[in-house]
Motif scaffolding. Sequence first.
Motif, PDB file in Angstrom:
ATOM      1  N   SER A 181       0.830  -1.204   0.000  1.00 53.23           N
ATOM      2  CA  SER A 181       0.000   0.000   0.000  1.00 53.23           C
ATOM      3  C   SER A 181       0.866   1.256   0.000  1.00 53.23           C
ATOM      4  O   SER A 181       0.383   2.344  -0.319  1.00 53.23           O
ATOM      5  N   TRP A 182       2.137   1.122   0.369  1.00 50.30           N
ATOM      6  CA  TRP A 182       3.063   2.260   0.354  1.00 50.30           C
ATOM      7  C   TRP A 182       3.486   2.542  -1.077  1.00 50.30           C
ATOM      8  O   TRP A 182       3.929   1.659  -1.799  1.00 50.30           O
ATOM      9  N   ASP A 183       3.337   3.779  -1.516  1.00 50.99           N
ATOM     10  CA  ASP A 183       3.730   4.193  -2.858  1.00 50.99           C
ATOM     11  C   ASP A 183       4.710   5.351  -2.766  1.00 50.99           C
ATOM     12  O   ASP A 183       4.415   6.381  -2.141  1.00 50.99           O
ATOM     13  N   ALA A 184       5.852   5.195  -3.384  1.00 47.06           N
ATOM     14  CA  ALA A 184       6.858   6.258  -3.423  1.00 47.06           C
ATOM     15  C   ALA A 184       6.870   6.895  -4.815  1.00 47.06           C
ATOM     16  O   ALA A 184       6.295   6.367  -5.768  1.00 47.06           O
ATOM     17  N   ILE A 185       7.535   8.030  -4.919  1.00 46.05           N
ATOM     18  CA  ILE A 185       7.674   8.709  -6.199  1.00 46.05           C
ATOM     19  C   ILE A 185       9.103   8.487  -6.674  1.00 46.05           C
ATOM     20  O   ILE A 185      10.067   8.990  -6.090  1.00 46.05           O
ATOM     21  N   TRP A 186       9.251   7.702  -7.742  1.00 45.66           N
ATOM     22  CA  TRP A 186      10.560   7.387  -8.304  1.00 45.66           C
ATOM     23  C   TRP A 186      10.381   7.097  -9.784  1.00 45.66           C
ATOM     24  O   TRP A 186       9.262   6.954 -10.276  1.00 45.66           O
ATOM     25  N   GLU A 187      11.493   7.014 -10.505  1.00 48.45           N
ATOM     26  CA  GLU A 187      11.432   6.828 -11.951  1.00 48.45           C
ATOM     27  C   GLU A 187      12.069   5.499 -12.345  1.00 48.45           C
ATOM     28  O   GLU A 187      13.022   5.041 -11.709  1.00 48.45           O
ATOM     29  N   SER A 188      11.543   4.916 -13.418  1.00 51.18           N
ATOM     30  CA  SER A 188      12.125   3.689 -13.955  1.00 51.18           C
ATOM     31  C   SER A 188      11.738   3.555 -15.419  1.00 51.18           C
ATOM     32  O   SER A 188      10.742   4.122 -15.868  1.00 51.18           O
ATOM     33  N   ASP A 189      12.545   2.800 -16.126  1.00 55.40           N
ATOM     34  CA  ASP A 189      12.207   2.453 -17.503  1.00 55.40           C
ATOM     35  C   ASP A 189      12.956   1.180 -17.854  1.00 55.40           C
ATOM     36  O   ASP A 189      13.962   0.832 -17.223  1.00 55.40           O
ATOM     37  N   VAL A 190      12.457   0.452 -18.852  1.00 55.44           N
ATOM     38  CA  VAL A 190      13.060  -0.825 -19.248  1.00 55.44           C
ATOM     39  C   VAL A 190      13.168  -0.877 -20.764  1.00 55.44           C
ATOM     40  O   VAL A 190      12.463  -0.167 -21.484  1.00 55.44           O
ATOM     41  N   LYS A 191      14.058  -1.736 -21.224  1.00 53.03           N
ATOM     42  CA  LYS A 191      14.210  -1.989 -22.650  1.00 53.03           C
ATOM     43  C   LYS A 191      14.447  -3.483 -22.855  1.00 53.03           C
ATOM     44  O   LYS A 191      15.279  -4.094 -22.186  1.00 53.03           O
ATOM     45  N   ILE A 192      13.699  -4.064 -23.796  1.00 49.13           N
ATOM     46  CA  ILE A 192      13.948  -5.439 -24.234  1.00 49.13           C
ATOM     47  C   ILE A 192      15.012  -5.387 -25.323  1.00 49.13           C
ATOM     48  O   ILE A 192      14.910  -4.594 -26.274  1.00 49.13           O
ATOM     49  N   THR A 193      16.031  -6.217 -25.192  1.00 55.31           N
ATOM     50  CA  THR A 193      17.149  -6.204 -26.145  1.00 55.31           C
ATOM     51  C   THR A 193      17.303  -7.587 -26.783  1.00 55.31           C
ATOM     52  O   THR A 193      16.575  -8.528 -26.449  1.00 55.31           O
ATOM     53  N   ASP A 194      18.296  -7.701 -27.659  1.00 50.50           N
ATOM     54  CA  ASP A 194      18.540  -9.002 -28.279  1.00 50.50           C
ATOM     55  C   ASP A 194      19.328  -9.932 -27.372  1.00 50.50           C
ATOM     56  O   ASP A 194      19.536 -11.103 -27.696  1.00 50.50           O
ATOM     57  N   PHE A 195      19.782  -9.438 -26.210  1.00 51.68           N
ATOM     58  CA  PHE A 195      20.487 -10.290 -25.260  1.00 51.68           C
ATOM     59  C   PHE A 195      19.729 -10.465 -23.945  1.00 51.68           C
ATOM     60  O   PHE A 195      20.192 -11.143 -23.047  1.00 51.68           O
ATOM     61  N   GLY A 196      18.559  -9.853 -23.809  1.00 48.94           N
ATOM     62  CA  GLY A 196      17.779  -9.945 -22.584  1.00 48.94           C
ATOM     63  C   GLY A 196      16.958  -8.687 -22.356  1.00 48.94           C
ATOM     64  O   GLY A 196      16.222  -8.256 -23.246  1.00 48.94           O
ATOM     65  N   TRP A 197      17.113  -8.066 -21.183  1.00 51.35           N
ATOM     66  CA  TRP A 197      16.435  -6.793 -20.949  1.00 51.35           C
ATOM     67  C   TRP A 197      17.211  -5.962 -19.942  1.00 51.35           C
ATOM     68  O   TRP A 197      18.045  -6.484 -19.196  1.00 51.35           O
ATOM     69  N   VAL A 198      16.933  -4.666 -19.958  1.00 54.14           N
ATOM     70  CA  VAL A 198      17.658  -3.702 -19.132  1.00 54.14           C
ATOM     71  C   VAL A 198      16.649  -2.888 -18.338  1.00 54.14           C
ATOM     72  O   VAL A 198      15.583  -2.502 -18.846  1.00 54.14           O
ATOM     73  N   ALA A 199      16.979  -2.619 -17.074  1.00 55.50           N
ATOM     74  CA  ALA A 199      16.150  -1.770 -16.218  1.00 55.50           C
ATOM     75  C   ALA A 199      17.007  -0.647 -15.667  1.00 55.50           C
ATOM     76  O   ALA A 199      18.178  -0.849 -15.313  1.00 55.50           O
ATOM     77  N   GLU A 200      16.417   0.557 -15.593  1.00 57.16           N
ATOM     78  CA  GLU A 200      17.130   1.725 -15.068  1.00 57.16           C
ATOM     79  C   GLU A 200      16.234   2.433 -14.072  1.00 57.16           C
ATOM     80  O   GLU A 200      15.053   2.692 -14.351  1.00 57.16           O
ATOM     81  N   PHE A 201      16.783   2.725 -12.872  1.00 54.27           N
ATOM     82  CA  PHE A 201      16.019   3.344 -11.788  1.00 54.27           C
ATOM     83  C   PHE A 201      16.647   4.687 -11.412  1.00 54.27           C
ATOM     84  O   PHE A 201      17.876   4.847 -11.420  1.00 54.27           O
ATOM     85  N   LYS A 202      15.788   5.611 -11.009  1.00 56.44           N
ATOM     86  CA  LYS A 202      16.196   6.809 -10.276  1.00 56.44           C
ATOM     87  C   LYS A 202      15.344   6.874  -9.013  1.00 56.44           C
ATOM     88  O   LYS A 202      14.126   7.056  -9.096  1.00 56.44           O
ATOM     89  N   ILE A 203      15.986   6.713  -7.855  1.00 56.56           N
ATOM     90  CA  ILE A 203      15.272   6.698  -6.585  1.00 56.56           C
ATOM     91  C   ILE A 203      15.686   7.928  -5.796  1.00 56.56           C
ATOM     92  O   ILE A 203      16.798   7.983  -5.238  1.00 56.56           O
ATOM     93  N   PRO A 204      14.844   8.958  -5.743  1.00 51.65           N
ATOM     94  CA  PRO A 204      15.199  10.174  -4.992  1.00 51.65           C
ATOM     95  C   PRO A 204      15.386   9.870  -3.503  1.00 51.65           C
ATOM     96  O   PRO A 204      14.729   8.981  -2.954  1.00 51.65           O
ATOM     97  N   TYR A 205      16.263  10.615  -2.873  1.00 48.85           N
ATOM     98  CA  TYR A 205      16.495  10.411  -1.447  1.00 48.85           C
ATOM     99  C   TYR A 205      15.240  10.692  -0.626  1.00 48.85           C
ATOM    100  O   TYR A 205      15.105  10.186   0.492  1.00 48.85           O
ATOM    101  N   ALA A 206      14.320  11.479  -1.181  1.00 53.60           N
ATOM    102  CA  ALA A 206      13.073  11.768  -0.470  1.00 53.60           C
ATOM    103  C   ALA A 206      12.231  10.515  -0.288  1.00 53.60           C
ATOM    104  O   ALA A 206      11.345  10.484   0.574  1.00 53.60           O
ATOM    105  N   ALA A 207      12.491   9.480  -1.088  1.00 51.52           N
ATOM    106  CA  ALA A 207      11.740   8.229  -0.960  1.00 51.52           C
ATOM    107  C   ALA A 207      12.373   7.268   0.033  1.00 51.52           C
ATOM    108  O   ALA A 207      11.826   6.187   0.268  1.00 51.52           O
TER     109      ALA A 207
END
Length: 836
Positions: A181-207
């Motif tokens: 039920s806890w929701d923080a404000i942070w950013e993420s995005d993913v990409k499917i590639t020819d070798f698997g997949w990639v995830a990138e996060f930005k987690i603000p210190y406020a979270a």
Amino acid sequence: MAVNLISNYLRTTRYDSGISLYLHTNPLLMKPKIGFIFLFLLLSFYGLAQAPKKTLRTKFSDEKFTIDGVLDEKAWATADTATDFVMIEPDNGKLEEPTRKSVVKVVYSNEALYVGAIMYDSQPETILRELTIRDDFATADHFGVILNGFNDGQQDFRFFVSAAGVQQDCVYTDASGEDFSWDAIWESDVKITDFGWVAEFKIPYAALRFPPNAKQTWGINFYREVKTIRFQYTWNLIDNKIGTEANQAGILEGIENIKTPTRLFFIPYSSFYLNTNNTQKTNGELKGGMDIKYGINDAFTLDAILIPDFGQTKFDNVVLNLGPFEQTFNENRPFFTEGTEMFSKGDLLYSRRIGGTPILQENLGPNEEVVERPVAVNLYNAMKVSGRTDKGLGVGILNALTQRMFSDIRNTVTGETRKELVEPLTNYNLMVLDQRFRKNSSVSLINTNVTREGHFRDANVTALLFDLNTRENTFNLSGDYKISTIKRPEARDLTGYNTSLFFGETSGNYRFGIGGQYVSTFFDINDLGVNFQTHYHSLYANASYRILNPTKRFNTFSLFVNGYSEFDNRTGRVQQFNLRYNVNIVDKKNDYYGFGMSARPVKVYDFYEARTEFDTRFLTLPETFNVFAYISTNYNRPFAIDFNPSFTYLNEEGRRSYYVQLAPRYRFSNKFSMVWDYSYGFQNNNIGYTGQNDVLGDIYMGRRDVTTHTLSITGKYSINHNITINLTTRYYWSYALYNRYYSLNSDGSLTNLGADAFDADQNFNTWNCDLNFSWWFAPGSQINILYRNNAFLFDRSDFNIDTRSNFGRVLSANSLDHILSVSVRYFVDYNSLRKK
């Protein structure tokens, strides 16, 4: 249970069981022996050796990051890597395969922590990536980062993203598990590639939460789930032989000279409701308010709601309640579900009491009737403060104030109307002090208080709890002492108490536990909590076996045996006595199976069905035997099904009960899926309360056949990971047909009154339908458009039990309500405003 992390990811009604063998002894004789205390203290300091923790060092960067799932910033090239992930399920401790290698990097700036993860997969076309609403893991691969800024093993902040880009986040403690039920404000995005997949996060210190030290040392772990084969990995091993997760994180070093940001967030909202039904004109209502979140310091947060609006919360699954106790419902209001780990300690809070139904009944004079009675109590405001110091002291304070509520009463002869108070102005307060030590044990002091304006009932409850674990989390000793005081304006105060003690082994293949409880007659927490039964003592025990690594046939296998005995304090009679065992299996195809049986081999005596407060009259219940099973096929397949049958035999002529649930589901695509869930229950010759004669003091019981049908259909269509359309419908129909009535005797026997003494037949139908459009148009900001219709139908005496007739009647009933609502919530970060 170690690896709560895993069980929560499989969030699919897999029947987590904790079943035990119960024996009875008088709990007053349960005084621990000196040798037992010595053994426990010895175990507290010595235990199995735990593997050394992995360490990752991060580097600072002032580079501007674009969160797009492409790790092309310069900082990523020189960052240290976390590799060599270890499996936690199903083959605990096995190293990841080279074809599915995981590589993670961490970089930090003055405002946020950045995480980049590369998940290799030799067959990227098989990566599952179902689109869902936030916090729903569904059928998709996942990557997650687990952070503890104090590195104290007490509380994790967990951030996950699926291969479809859907975010999940939660707060975790070993005591309460994962709170999504806890929701923080942070950013993420993913990409499917020819070798698997990639995830990138930005987690603000406020979270996050961390101390104001120049050099930081954080607890950190990374999680990966390969959904196609249901393999789950972490960077630092979570050993399933140890009954905790929070203490099994790795170490993050290198963060220096960061400042804790001002954690001040405003969430203003506005809602419009359009209501209509067949008996009144269409009317509209506009509402507005604000939620406020403020970080008082590094550890403590204030949450407050001003002019709350809960009009779009999920509907309650109401049932025909023939039993002696009220039906309770899940809490769906966001304020009361978010970050409530601290407030759940001691089970003294049932937050639906706040803003529930009015407590007082109308005093009607001659020729008077109630024209309108409020169905719920309005909330003025509510606030909560929670957090934990670097010394391990957790503090939680929750306070809420509800309005006075009145019923409209009319004189049927004169036509005059008046208002009568049915709910006074009421203040609800809960305070928790929870001192944790050695990263896995705690002692807690809790107080709840309900104060009502005027000459009405007030209540106070105080509890002391302890939860002690050995250093290696192999044994647990826990217990509590609770005392309640009810202040009644026209009678003497009532004081009661409740105490319990439990000891058990919590690690390894074989585990056991034994405990007892004593509850006095006047123990009462129902002003802010829930307790149904009093005046009893009990003893229970459990034993279990599980495999910790897969075999040739099973991924997991567990066997649980338990039992429970309960005795009335006043008479010494047995109130409950149950023995039960069950087996849970996950096969090599990741299909779930389970079966078991339970038995009540002796007659027991029910002191609650008679509905007489502080009376010793009881209803005698026969011996019973129950068998049950379940099958839940692998949800990775487009088509899956849950099937759950059970049968109960009662040692009375013609008395049986049956239950079956069938729930097929189909995933048409990554965007669209539906679940159809039907259950049928039948109780033959069930017996229960029908009424009483207050003048004569007689209590009447009835023998009845109870039939229940429940049909739910849920559907989901995701346009993308920010926009979803959800459908939820439920039709519930239950009816009770009485064939004989009795008078209850003082010895628990029944005197036959015949089939025509009363007419207590009941027929209950409810219908609910929610169609919801949800759009997260900005971080933390959401538009919800909800169409809802609902109705109920209740018959007494003669009624038609034809399915088509009942379903048609409830949908055409005059009480069928239609509600269209639009709600807009916008997240405002004070730091962003200050920069602008």
